[in-house]
Design a protein around this motif. Structure first.
Motif, PDB file in Angstrom:
ATOM      1  N   LEU A   1      43.978  49.844  53.092  1.00  0.00           N
ATOM      2  CA  LEU A   1      43.012  49.220  52.013  1.00  0.00           C
ATOM      3  C   LEU A   1      43.419  49.881  50.644  1.00  0.00           C
ATOM      4  CD1 LEU A   1      40.458  47.714  51.828  1.00  0.00           C
ATOM      5  CD2 LEU A   1      39.042  49.549  51.647  1.00  0.00           C
ATOM      6  N   LYS A   2      44.371  49.099  50.036  1.00  0.00           N
ATOM      7  CA  LYS A   2      44.859  49.420  48.847  1.00  0.00           C
ATOM      8  C   LYS A   2      44.203  48.385  47.684  1.00  0.00           C
ATOM      9  CE  LYS A   2      48.349  52.545  50.133  1.00  0.00           C
ATOM     10  NZ  LYS A   2      48.691  53.754  49.838  1.00  0.00           N
ATOM     11  N   ARG A   3      44.466  47.193  47.850  1.00  0.00           N
ATOM     12  CA  ARG A   3      44.100  46.433  46.802  1.00  0.00           C
ATOM     13  C   ARG A   3      42.779  45.600  47.213  1.00  0.00           C
ATOM     14  NH1 ARG A   3      49.052  45.792  43.812  1.00  0.00           N
ATOM     15  NH2 ARG A   3      48.658  43.700  43.107  1.00  0.00           N
ATOM     16  N   ILE A   4      41.643  45.518  46.592  1.00  0.00           N
ATOM     17  CA  ILE A   4      40.710  44.779  46.907  1.00  0.00           C
ATOM     18  C   ILE A   4      40.222  43.989  45.628  1.00  0.00           C
ATOM     19  CG2 ILE A   4      39.682  46.588  48.358  1.00  0.00           C
ATOM     20  CD1 ILE A   4      37.923  47.388  46.285  1.00  0.00           C
ATOM     21  N   MET A   5      39.391  43.037  45.816  1.00  0.00           N
ATOM     22  CA  MET A   5      39.119  41.967  44.908  1.00  0.00           C
ATOM     23  C   MET A   5      37.361  41.757  45.154  1.00  0.00           C
ATOM     24  SD  MET A   5      39.988  38.046  43.837  1.00  0.00           S
ATOM     25  CE  MET A   5      41.753  38.837  43.061  1.00  0.00           C
ATOM     26  N   VAL A   6      36.985  42.035  43.797  1.00  0.00           N
ATOM     27  CA  VAL A   6      35.254  42.028  43.878  1.00  0.00           C
ATOM     28  C   VAL A   6      35.116  40.764  43.104  1.00  0.00           C
ATOM     29  CG1 VAL A   6      33.246  43.047  43.159  1.00  0.00           C
ATOM     30  CG2 VAL A   6      35.394  44.460  43.862  1.00  0.00           C
TER      31      VAL A   6
ATOM     32  N   ARG B   1      28.784  49.203  41.277  1.00  0.00           N
ATOM     33  CA  ARG B   1      28.606  50.345  41.504  1.00  0.00           C
ATOM     34  C   ARG B   1      29.007  50.793  43.196  1.00  0.00           C
ATOM     35  NH1 ARG B   1      23.456  49.655  42.135  1.00  0.00           N
ATOM     36  NH2 ARG B   1      22.762  49.948  39.937  1.00  0.00           N
ATOM     37  N   TYR B   2      29.127  49.932  44.118  1.00  0.00           N
ATOM     38  CA  TYR B   2      29.240  50.040  45.529  1.00  0.00           C
ATOM     39  C   TYR B   2      30.886  50.301  45.480  1.00  0.00           C
ATOM     40  CZ  TYR B   2      29.049  49.957  50.412  1.00  0.00           C
ATOM     41  OH  TYR B   2      29.370  50.329  51.768  1.00  0.00           O
ATOM     42  N   THR B   3      31.379  49.422  44.557  1.00  0.00           N
ATOM     43  CA  THR B   3      33.014  49.505  44.621  1.00  0.00           C
ATOM     44  C   THR B   3      33.472  50.630  43.864  1.00  0.00           C
ATOM     45  OG1 THR B   3      33.138  47.037  44.034  1.00  0.00           O
ATOM     46  CG2 THR B   3      35.079  48.409  43.749  1.00  0.00           C
ATOM     47  N   ALA B   4      33.009  51.439  42.815  1.00  0.00           N
ATOM     48  CA  ALA B   4      33.173  52.543  42.409  1.00  0.00           C
ATOM     49  C   ALA B   4      33.033  53.700  43.515  1.00  0.00           C
ATOM     50  CB  ALA B   4      32.291  52.938  41.252  1.00  0.00           C
TER      51      ALA B   4
ATOM     52  N   VAL C   1      41.893  47.606  41.706  1.00  0.00           N
ATOM     53  CA  VAL C   1      40.763  46.722  41.992  1.00  0.00           C
ATOM     54  C   VAL C   1      40.619  45.574  41.038  1.00  0.00           C
ATOM     55  CG1 VAL C   1      37.945  46.549  42.166  1.00  0.00           C
ATOM     56  CG2 VAL C   1      38.937  48.697  42.684  1.00  0.00           C
ATOM     57  N   TYR C   2      40.611  44.380  41.628  1.00  0.00           N
ATOM     58  CA  TYR C   2      40.433  43.198  40.791  1.00  0.00           C
ATOM     59  C   TYR C   2      38.988  42.697  40.550  1.00  0.00           C
ATOM     60  CZ  TYR C   2      45.775  42.886  40.906  1.00  0.00           C
ATOM     61  OH  TYR C   2      47.050  43.317  40.768  1.00  0.00           O
TER      62      TYR C   2
ATOM     63  N   ASP D   1      43.723  43.059  50.043  1.00  0.00           N
ATOM     64  CA  ASP D   1      43.495  43.743  51.399  1.00  0.00           C
ATOM     65  C   ASP D   1      42.225  43.136  51.761  1.00  0.00           C
ATOM     66  OD1 ASP D   1      45.947  44.948  51.753  1.00  0.00           O
ATOM     67  OD2 ASP D   1      45.348  46.452  50.456  1.00  0.00           O
ATOM     68  N   MET D   2      41.017  43.245  51.021  1.00  0.00           N
ATOM     69  CA  MET D   2      39.942  42.826  51.095  1.00  0.00           C
ATOM     70  C   MET D   2      39.174  42.397  49.776  1.00  0.00           C
ATOM     71  SD  MET D   2      36.939  45.364  52.908  1.00  0.00           S
ATOM     72  CE  MET D   2      37.806  45.537  54.283  1.00  0.00           C
ATOM     73  N   VAL D   3      38.289  41.622  50.019  1.00  0.00           N
ATOM     74  CA  VAL D   3      37.372  40.941  49.034  1.00  0.00           C
ATOM     75  C   VAL D   3      35.850  41.334  49.262  1.00  0.00           C
ATOM     76  CG1 VAL D   3      36.286  38.643  48.197  1.00  0.00           C
ATOM     77  CG2 VAL D   3      38.661  38.757  48.644  1.00  0.00           C
ATOM     78  N   LEU D   4      35.208  41.758  48.039  1.00  0.00           N
ATOM     79  CA  LEU D   4      33.679  42.193  48.019  1.00  0.00           C
ATOM     80  C   LEU D   4      32.769  41.133  47.472  1.00  0.00           C
ATOM     81  CD1 LEU D   4      35.321  45.057  48.563  1.00  0.00           C
ATOM     82  CD2 LEU D   4      33.293  46.018  47.468  1.00  0.00           C
ATOM     83  N   VAL D   5      31.879  40.735  48.185  1.00  0.00           N
ATOM     84  CA  VAL D   5      31.122  39.741  47.665  1.00  0.00           C
ATOM     85  C   VAL D   5      29.461  40.206  48.046  1.00  0.00           C
ATOM     86  CG1 VAL D   5      32.341  37.700  47.844  1.00  0.00           C
ATOM     87  CG2 VAL D   5      31.076  38.421  49.555  1.00  0.00           C
ATOM     88  N   GLY D   6      28.885  39.668  46.995  1.00  0.00           N
ATOM     89  CA  GLY D   6      27.173  40.012  47.133  1.00  0.00           C
ATOM     90  C   GLY D   6      26.634  39.209  48.429  1.00  0.00           C
ATOM     91  N   ARG D   7      25.580  40.048  48.838  1.00  0.00           N
ATOM     92  CA  ARG D   7      24.724  39.645  49.866  1.00  0.00           C
ATOM     93  C   ARG D   7      23.403  39.142  49.141  1.00  0.00           C
ATOM     94  NH1 ARG D   7      22.814  36.311  53.004  1.00  0.00           N
ATOM     95  NH2 ARG D   7      22.490  36.658  55.276  1.00  0.00           N
ATOM     96  N   LYS D   8      22.878  38.155  48.697  1.00  0.00           N
ATOM     97  CA  LYS D   8      21.530  38.109  47.852  1.00  0.00           C
ATOM     98  C   LYS D   8      20.403  37.780  48.889  1.00  0.00           C
ATOM     99  CE  LYS D   8      23.659  36.684  43.858  1.00  0.00           C
ATOM    100  NZ  LYS D   8      23.793  35.557  42.542  1.00  0.00           N
ATOM    101  N   LEU D   9      19.157  38.428  48.696  1.00  0.00           N
ATOM    102  CA  LEU D   9      18.193  38.228  49.360  1.00  0.00           C
ATOM    103  C   LEU D   9      17.137  37.523  48.483  1.00  0.00           C
ATOM    104  CD1 LEU D   9      16.606  38.263  52.118  1.00  0.00           C
ATOM    105  CD2 LEU D   9      15.862  40.553  51.543  1.00  0.00           C
TER     106      LEU D   9
END
Length: 307
Positions: A4-9, A22-25, A36-37, A108-116
């Motif tokens: 897990l070296k490079r992630i995208m948000v 905040r979670y990425t930090a 982080v991109y 390596d991984m993409v972070l996305v929000g899960r809205k409720l």
């Protein structure tokens, strides 16, 4: 080994951005993530001609948005933070741009929000899940920056063992992080033809699972004494996805990890997979869906080449 070296948000200029940043930090503070991109896609960045005539010194939309997002990112990443960060504002549809830039940047991984409850449909999260190529971390809008207990859904297939291997070598799994391997099993109706009592066959099914778990521990010695196996029997009327989420909540999991099998282009938009059922029921626990990077490449390339 850190996979897990490079992630995208993916950001959308909503309140969800604060949770994601905040979670990425937090993830960067407990791991060795190098870069982080943060990316935001606008369908159009063009400023109407009449506006330009009235305001000749107007700042281009992409530059204005980039500065605003950079200011927000700096609120969570201090000046001494070791992780490199980059903010991109691009023109296009969010899904297509996330896929395109994740490929270009070798993410390596993409972070996305899960809205409720927040504004937005959350459709992007489901579309990313269906691409079949990218590993994705879904961050709920109420996610807390803590990681002491990880639940990994394990059916002993190559995909679930791949997910276990990836999370173990992601640098997120520090020595103090506890791991629960959650195995959902069923007692097949065919036990009757074997002349066995239900209780005896149930015990045999659990024995099979424990034997397989011992093989897993032997394969991944880094699990050590911090991992345990939880066996849960699925009833005839139980929804597998809902059952996994319920058990993860009972375990007070800070993160849920699953391995998903890619789909062909023909079956890509057919709902009903266990992975999508889990996502449908999970509104509270950050969840990583690991994918094999060499699956469904043909469809993805076709998607990226669309006009």
């Amino acid at each position: 080994m850190n996979t897990l070296k490079r992630i995208m948000v993916g950001l959308d200029l909503s309140e969800m951005d604060d949770t994601l940043i905040r979670y990425t930090a937090f993830l960067c503070s407990i791991s060795e993530i190098e870069k982080v991109y943060f990316i935001h896609a606008e369908k159009s960045l063009e400023i109407p001609t009449e506006v330009l005539e009235d305001m000749p010194n107007v700042i281009p939309a992409d530059e204005r948005l980039k500065v605003a997002l950079e200011d927000k990112v700096r609120q969570y990443f201090g000046p001494d933070h070791r992780t490199q960060m980059a903010v991109q504002v691009v023109e296009g549809t969010p899904l297509k741009e996330l896929l395109h830039w994740s490929k270009i940047k070798q993410i390596d991984m993409v972070l996305v929000g899960r809205k409720l409850r927040l504004r937005g449909s959350g459709v992007l999260a489901h579309k990313i899940l269906r691409t079949g190529r990218m590993s994705v971390l879904f961050v709920p809008e109420n996610a807390h920056p803590v990681l002491n207990h990880i639940v990994v859904s394990v059916d002993f297939s190559e995909y679930s063992l791949m997910a276990l291997d990836r999370i173990l070598h992601s640098a997120l799994t520090r020595p103090e992080v506890q791991i629960t391997c959650l195995h959902i099993y069923q007692v097949p109706t065919g036990y009757i033809t074997l002349g066995m009592r239900y209780e005896d066959f149930d015990e045999r099914m659990q024995g099979f699972a424990r034997d397989k778990f011992e093989q897993v521990v032997a394969r991944f010695p880094e699990l050590g004494d911090r991992a345990n196996l939880k066996l849960v029997k699925q009833g005839n009327d139980d929804d597998m996805g809902e059952l996994i989420v319920v058990e993860a909540k009972r375990e007070q999991a800070d993160m849920l990890v699953i391995g998903a099998k890619g789909k062909s282009a023909a079956a890509l938009f057919v709902l009903g997979s266990v992975t999508e059922k889990i996502l449908r029921h999970n509104n509270d626990i950050p969840m990583i869906v690991y994918k094999k990077s060499n699956e469904a490449i043909g469809f993805l390339d076709a998607l990226l080449s669309e006009d």
